[in-house]
Design a protein around this motif. Structure first.
Motif, PDB file in Angstrom:
ATOM      1  N   PRO A  87     -48.655   0.229  -0.117  1.00 32.32           N
ATOM      2  CA  PRO A  87     -47.571   1.064   0.387  1.00 32.32           C
ATOM      3  C   PRO A  87     -46.483   0.288   1.122  1.00 32.32           C
ATOM      4  O   PRO A  87     -45.323   0.630   1.033  1.00 32.32           O
ATOM      5  CB  PRO A  87     -48.259   2.034   1.338  1.00 32.32           C
ATOM      6  N   GLY A  88     -46.828  -0.743   1.842  1.00 34.00           N
ATOM      7  CA  GLY A  88     -45.826  -1.502   2.589  1.00 34.00           C
ATOM      8  C   GLY A  88     -44.921  -2.315   1.695  1.00 34.00           C
ATOM      9  O   GLY A  88     -43.707  -2.351   1.881  1.00 34.00           O
ATOM     10  N   CYS A  89     -45.497  -2.968   0.696  1.00 33.21           N
ATOM     11  CA  CYS A  89     -44.708  -3.819  -0.194  1.00 33.21           C
ATOM     12  C   CYS A  89     -43.940  -3.021  -1.228  1.00 33.21           C
ATOM     13  O   CYS A  89     -42.941  -3.503  -1.759  1.00 33.21           O
ATOM     14  CB  CYS A  89     -45.602  -4.828  -0.899  1.00 33.21           C
ATOM     15  N   SER A  90     -44.398  -1.847  -1.559  1.00 37.21           N
ATOM     16  CA  SER A  90     -43.721  -1.076  -2.596  1.00 37.21           C
ATOM     17  C   SER A  90     -42.303  -0.719  -2.175  1.00 37.21           C
ATOM     18  O   SER A  90     -41.428  -0.537  -3.018  1.00 37.21           O
ATOM     19  CB  SER A  90     -44.509   0.179  -2.929  1.00 37.21           C
ATOM     20  N   LEU A  91     -42.040  -0.649  -0.865  1.00 38.34           N
ATOM     21  CA  LEU A  91     -40.702  -0.298  -0.397  1.00 38.34           C
ATOM     22  C   LEU A  91     -39.712  -1.453  -0.542  1.00 38.34           C
ATOM     23  O   LEU A  91     -38.532  -1.285  -0.251  1.00 38.34           O
ATOM     24  CB  LEU A  91     -40.756   0.181   1.050  1.00 38.34           C
ATOM     25  N   ASP A  92     -40.170  -2.626  -0.992  1.00 38.54           N
ATOM     26  CA  ASP A  92     -39.237  -3.709  -1.301  1.00 38.54           C
ATOM     27  C   ASP A  92     -38.321  -3.304  -2.446  1.00 38.54           C
ATOM     28  O   ASP A  92     -37.192  -3.767  -2.536  1.00 38.54           O
ATOM     29  CB  ASP A  92     -39.988  -4.992  -1.667  1.00 38.54           C
ATOM     30  N   ASP A  93     -38.819  -2.472  -3.337  1.00 31.71           N
ATOM     31  CA  ASP A  93     -38.013  -1.933  -4.429  1.00 31.71           C
ATOM     32  C   ASP A  93     -37.236  -0.743  -3.881  1.00 31.71           C
ATOM     33  O   ASP A  93     -37.815   0.217  -3.380  1.00 31.71           O
ATOM     34  CB  ASP A  93     -38.935  -1.497  -5.575  1.00 31.71           C
ATOM     35  N   VAL A  94     -35.916  -0.814  -3.971  1.00 35.59           N
ATOM     36  CA  VAL A  94     -35.079   0.239  -3.398  1.00 35.59           C
ATOM     37  C   VAL A  94     -35.323   1.580  -4.086  1.00 35.59           C
ATOM     38  O   VAL A  94     -35.185   2.639  -3.470  1.00 35.59           O
ATOM     39  CB  VAL A  94     -33.590  -0.169  -3.439  1.00 35.59           C
ATOM     40  N   ARG A  95     -35.740   1.569  -5.334  1.00 38.56           N
ATOM     41  CA  ARG A  95     -36.033   2.827  -6.034  1.00 38.56           C
ATOM     42  C   ARG A  95     -37.262   3.494  -5.442  1.00 38.56           C
ATOM     43  O   ARG A  95     -37.334   4.718  -5.333  1.00 38.56           O
ATOM     44  CB  ARG A  95     -36.203   2.567  -7.523  1.00 38.56           C
ATOM     45  N   GLU A  96     -38.249   2.691  -5.056  1.00 36.12           N
ATOM     46  CA  GLU A  96     -39.439   3.249  -4.406  1.00 36.12           C
ATOM     47  C   GLU A  96     -39.091   3.769  -3.009  1.00 36.12           C
ATOM     48  O   GLU A  96     -39.661   4.763  -2.557  1.00 36.12           O
ATOM     49  CB  GLU A  96     -40.545   2.197  -4.325  1.00 36.12           C
ATOM     50  N   ALA A  97     -38.174   3.093  -2.330  1.00 39.67           N
ATOM     51  CA  ALA A  97     -37.728   3.585  -1.020  1.00 39.67           C
ATOM     52  C   ALA A  97     -37.056   4.943  -1.175  1.00 39.67           C
ATOM     53  O   ALA A  97     -37.280   5.858  -0.381  1.00 39.67           O
ATOM     54  CB  ALA A  97     -36.777   2.574  -0.385  1.00 39.67           C
ATOM     55  N   ARG A  98     -36.248   5.080  -2.218  1.00 38.87           N
ATOM     56  CA  ARG A  98     -35.585   6.370  -2.467  1.00 38.87           C
ATOM     57  C   ARG A  98     -36.609   7.437  -2.854  1.00 38.87           C
ATOM     58  O   ARG A  98     -36.473   8.602  -2.496  1.00 38.87           O
ATOM     59  CB  ARG A  98     -34.524   6.204  -3.563  1.00 38.87           C
ATOM     60  N   ASP A  99     -37.665   7.029  -3.577  1.00 35.62           N
ATOM     61  CA  ASP A  99     -38.762   7.955  -3.894  1.00 35.62           C
ATOM     62  C   ASP A  99     -39.424   8.474  -2.617  1.00 35.62           C
ATOM     63  O   ASP A  99     -39.741   9.654  -2.505  1.00 35.62           O
ATOM     64  CB  ASP A  99     -39.827   7.267  -4.753  1.00 35.62           C
ATOM     65  N   ALA A 100     -39.651   7.569  -1.664  1.00 33.62           N
ATOM     66  CA  ALA A 100     -40.281   7.971  -0.404  1.00 33.62           C
ATOM     67  C   ALA A 100     -39.406   8.977   0.336  1.00 33.62           C
ATOM     68  O   ALA A 100     -39.909   9.953   0.897  1.00 33.62           O
ATOM     69  CB  ALA A 100     -40.539   6.751   0.469  1.00 33.62           C
ATOM     70  N   LEU A 101     -38.087   8.760   0.314  1.00 30.77           N
ATOM     71  CA  LEU A 101     -37.183   9.713   0.964  1.00 30.77           C
ATOM     72  C   LEU A 101     -37.207  11.062   0.248  1.00 30.77           C
ATOM     73  O   LEU A 101     -37.189  12.116   0.888  1.00 30.77           O
ATOM     74  CB  LEU A 101     -35.762   9.154   0.991  1.00 30.77           C
ATOM     75  N   ALA A 102     -37.242  11.022  -1.070  1.00 32.14           N
ATOM     76  CA  ALA A 102     -37.291  12.281  -1.832  1.00 32.14           C
ATOM     77  C   ALA A 102     -38.611  13.017  -1.612  1.00 32.14           C
ATOM     78  O   ALA A 102     -38.647  14.247  -1.608  1.00 32.14           O
ATOM     79  CB  ALA A 102     -37.092  11.993  -3.317  1.00 32.14           C
ATOM     80  N   ASP A 103     -39.702  12.286  -1.423  1.00 34.40           N
ATOM     81  CA  ASP A 103     -41.008  12.917  -1.228  1.00 34.40           C
ATOM     82  C   ASP A 103     -41.163  13.534   0.157  1.00 34.40           C
ATOM     83  O   ASP A 103     -41.886  14.516   0.320  1.00 34.40           O
ATOM     84  CB  ASP A 103     -42.125  11.905  -1.459  1.00 34.40           C
ATOM     85  N   ILE A 104     -40.510  12.950   1.164  1.00 30.50           N
ATOM     86  CA  ILE A 104     -40.678  13.491   2.513  1.00 30.50           C
ATOM     87  C   ILE A 104     -39.789  14.712   2.740  1.00 30.50           C
ATOM     88  O   ILE A 104     -40.103  15.563   3.575  1.00 30.50           O
ATOM     89  CB  ILE A 104     -40.424  12.407   3.587  1.00 30.50           C
ATOM     90  N   LEU A 105     -38.690  14.844   1.991  1.00 28.89           N
ATOM     91  CA  LEU A 105     -37.747  15.955   2.207  1.00 28.89           C
ATOM     92  C   LEU A 105     -38.395  17.337   2.134  1.00 28.89           C
ATOM     93  O   LEU A 105     -38.173  18.156   3.030  1.00 28.89           O
ATOM     94  CB  LEU A 105     -36.579  15.858   1.226  1.00 28.89           C
ATOM     95  N   PRO A 106     -39.194  17.663   1.117  1.00 25.19           N
ATOM     96  CA  PRO A 106     -39.776  19.016   1.087  1.00 25.19           C
ATOM     97  C   PRO A 106     -40.798  19.275   2.189  1.00 25.19           C
ATOM     98  O   PRO A 106     -41.128  20.426   2.462  1.00 25.19           O
ATOM     99  CB  PRO A 106     -40.445  19.107  -0.286  1.00 25.19           C
ATOM    100  N   ARG A 107     -41.285  18.252   2.845  1.00 27.57           N
ATOM    101  CA  ARG A 107     -42.287  18.417   3.897  1.00 27.57           C
ATOM    102  C   ARG A 107     -41.657  18.711   5.263  1.00 27.57           C
ATOM    103  O   ARG A 107     -42.363  18.964   6.222  1.00 27.57           O
ATOM    104  CB  ARG A 107     -43.137  17.160   4.015  1.00 27.57           C
ATOM    105  N   LEU A 108     -40.322  18.635   5.336  1.00 28.00           N
ATOM    106  CA  LEU A 108     -39.631  18.813   6.611  1.00 28.00           C
ATOM    107  C   LEU A 108     -39.202  20.264   6.804  1.00 28.00           C
ATOM    108  O   LEU A 108     -38.964  20.982   5.841  1.00 28.00           O
ATOM    109  CB  LEU A 108     -38.389  17.920   6.656  1.00 28.00           C
ATOM    110  N   PRO A 109     -39.042  20.684   8.064  1.00 28.62           N
ATOM    111  CA  PRO A 109     -38.471  22.001   8.327  1.00 28.62           C
ATOM    112  C   PRO A 109     -36.999  22.027   7.890  1.00 28.62           C
ATOM    113  O   PRO A 109     -36.376  20.978   7.731  1.00 28.62           O
ATOM    114  CB  PRO A 109     -38.606  22.169   9.842  1.00 28.62           C
TER     115      PRO A 109
END
Length: 155
Positions: A87-109
């Protein structure tokens, strides 16, 4: 029916004890309000699974900004992470970082979701402008994965 006086009600109401953090309070995410940062940290802590250690959203947002930060209008090419499995190294790829942002959005109020979207929207526009489309990319992939990439980043 007789009514209780307000003083009697206040005395019988249980007051919660002092609130203690089991760990130090989370750091504020740059570019987001304290309320949204706390909501993001709460969503990361409560998310099921292993892909959201604490601070993932902050790291992903920093990585996304860093990729788009250098001045100029030259095309940018995302690079795959050398060690995409962890999980830590996968964010070196900017596309994976954008995936993480897209995945956390529906979990927020709703308010925190809207604020994070407002923070990511200008970065998305810049990413779209500075990267080139990949005609061979799968149509089922998100739009940020359908951009030309080259090489491996890391070691």
């Amino acid at each position: 029916m007789p009514r209780n006086r307000p003083g009697v009600l206040r005395r019988t109401r249980r007051t919660p004890g002092p609130r203690f953090w089991e760990e130090p309070p989370p750091a504020r995410i740059r570019g987001l309000s304290a309320r949204t940062s706390l909501a993001v940290h709460r969503a990361e802590r409560l998310s099921p699974g292993f892909w959201y250690p604490r601070g993932t959203t902050d790291t992903a947002l920093r990585r996304y900004r860093a990729f788009l930060h250098p001045p100029g209008n030259r095309p940018r090419y995302p690079r795959a992470s050398y060690c995409a499995a962890c999980p830590g190294c996968s964010l070196d790829d900017v596309r994976e970082a954008r995936d993480a942002l897209a995945d956390i959005l529906p979990r927020l109020p709703p308010r925190a979701r809207a604020e994070l979207r407002r923070a990511v929207a200008p970065l998305d526009r810049r990413y779209l402008r500075l990267t080139l489309p990949d005609p061979l990319a799968a149509r089922a992939a998100p739009w940020w994965h359908r951009r030309l990439a080259k090489g491996v980043e890391g070691w």
